[in-house]
Design a protein around this motif. Structure first.
Motif: not given
Length: 362
Positions: A41-42, A44-46, A48-50, A318
Motif C-alpha cells: 500500500l505504501v 502504491i501511495g508512492v 500515485l505521488l510519482c 515507480v
C-alpha cells in the motif's frame, strides 16, 4: 464410579507444545502478510505521488491550480493542452510500461531461476526492437499501433533463440549459458538495427529517440491500442504466482505436487511476450528495469511469488515514472530520455549483482 472414569482427562505435553508452536507460527505468518500488505500500500501511495509529479512537473512551469483545472475541466488553453495531451499520456504509459517490464523480469528470474534474467539481458527487447526496425524499413510502417505485432513476433523469436542456444549440448540452460546466449543474440540484433539506421535516414529519423527508450510524443490513442496486450500479460503473470512457487521447488518435486510445469512455462512465456512486445513497441527498448526491480522487491518480500510479482510491478512503475519526470528537469535545456536515466541507475546495480558471490542462486 470407576477410578478410570473419575480421573480427569489429561492432554499430552507434546500435543500442547505442538499446538502452541502452530499458533505461534500462524501469528508470525499473519504479521508477515500484514507487513507486506502495508508495504505494498505504501508503494502504491508512492506511485500515485510519482504520477502526480509526472503530471505537474516539466520543462514548462505550470501552477498546481492550473494543473487541477486541466484535469477537471480542460478549456483548450495552452497550459491545459500541455497537461492533458502531453503529460497525462506519459504518466499513464510510464505506469503500465514500467509494470510490464518489472513483471517480465520477475517472471523470467523465477521461471529460469536465473538472477540475471530480464528482457534486455536475454535479448527479448532487442528482438522486439529489430522487428520494429524491419517493419519500418521494409514495410514502411511508422505508427506503433501498426508495428506492435512485429514487436510481439520479434520478442518471441529472440526468446526462443536464446533458450535454444543456451540449452544446446548435454548441459541444461544454466544462468551463465543463458546470459551469454542472450548477450550474443542481442549483439547480433543490435548490429542489424544499426546497419539499417546507417543505410536509411528515414528509419533513423523515426526511431532515434524511440531506440534509447522514451515516452515523449506518445498519446492516449496509442495506449488505447496496446492496453489489452499489457493488461492481459499482467493478469496472466499475477495469476501464475502460486504455480511459480511450486515450480521453484524443482521439476521433480513440482510434478509430485501435481503442478502443470509445461503449462506454467507456456503461460509465463505468453505473458512475457505480450508485456515486452507491447512495452517495447510503445517506449522502445528500456534496459535494467526488469533486472534491478525484482531484486529490490525480493529483498523486501522474499521468494514468495504471490508478493514478489505485485511488488515488482508497482516498484517498476515507480522507477519509470520517476525517471521520466527526472529526465525533464535534470538538464537546464531539453531533457534526457527515460531509457538513459534507467540505464544510469540500473548499471551500477547490475555490476553489484555480478560481484555477489552467490548471484546465481534464487
Amino acid at each position: 464410579m470407576s477410578a478410570q472414569t473419575a480421573a480427569p482427562e489429561r492432554r499430552s505435553p507434546d500435543r500442547d507444545e505442538a499446538t502452541q508452536a502452530l499458533a505461534k507460527r500462524t501469528r508470525a505468518g499473519a504479521k508477515v502478510h500484514t507487513a507486506r500488505a502495508l508495504g505494498l500500500l505504501v508503494a502504491i501511495g508512492v506511485l500515485l505521488l510519482c504520477v502526480g509529479l509526472s503530471v505537474s512537473v516539466g520543462a514548462k512551469s505550470i501552477p498546481l491550480g492550473t494543473v487541477w483545472e486541466a484535469l477537471v475541466s480542460n478549456d483548450g488553453s495552452y497550459d491545459h493542452s500541455v497537461v492533458v495531451e502531453l503529460r497525462i499520456p506519459r504518466a499513464v504509459l510510464g505506469v503500465f510500461v514500467g509494470a510490464a517490464l518489472g513483471l517480465s523480469g520477475a517472471l523470467m528470474q523465477g521461471l529460469t531461476r536465473n538472477p540475471l534474467a530480464e528482457p534486455g539481458i536475454l535479448g527479448v527487447n532487442s528482438g522486439a526492437a529489430a522487428a520494429v526496425v524491419v517493419a519500418i524499413f521494409v514495410f514502411g510502417l511508422t505508427s506503433p499501433g501498426a508495428y506492435v505485432w512485429f514487436a510481439f513476433v520479434g520478442a518471441a523469436v529472440a526468446a526462443l533463440a536464446v533458450y535454444a542456444l543456451g540449452s544446446r549440448g548435454r548441459s541444461q540452460a544454466t544462468p551463465v549459458r543463458l546470459a551469454l546466449a542472450g548477450t550474443a543474440v542481442a549483439a547480433v540484433l543490435q548490429g542489424l538495427v544499426y546497419a539499417v539506421i546507417v543505410l536509411d535516414d528515414f528509419v533513423f529519423d523515426r526511431i532515434r529517440f524511440w531506440q534509447v527508450g522514451s515516452l515523449v510524443g506518445r498519446d492516449l490513442e496509442l495506449f488505447s491500442r496496446i492496453w489489452p496486450f499489457l493488461v492481459t500479460g499482467v493478469v496472466i503473470a499475477l495469476l501464475l504466482a502460486p504455480a511459480l512457487n511450486t515450480v521453484a521447488l524443482g521439476d521433480d518435486l513440482a510434478a509430485a505436487l501435481g503442478a502443470h510445469i509445461n503449462r506454467t512455462r507456456l503461460l509465463a512465456a505468453v505473458a512475457i511476450v505480450l508485456m515486452c512486445g507491447a512495452a517495447t513497441a510503445t517506449a522502445g527498448p528500456i534496459w535494467f528495469v526488469g533486472l534491478t526491480v525484482p531484486h529490490v522487491a525480493r529483498a523486501i518480500t522474499g521468494p514468495d511469488q504471490r508478493w514478489l510479482l505485485p511488488y515488482s510491478a508497482v516498484l517498476a512503475a515507480v522507477l519509470l515514472t520517476a525517471a521520466d519526470t527526472l529526465g525533464r528537469v535534470v538538464l537546464p535545456t531539453g531533457e534526457l530520455e527515460v531509457g538513459i536515466i534507467t540505464a544510469l541507475v540500473g548499471a551500477p546495480v547490475f555490476i553489484a549483482l555480478v560481484r555477489r558471490n552467490r548471484m546465481a542462486q534464487i
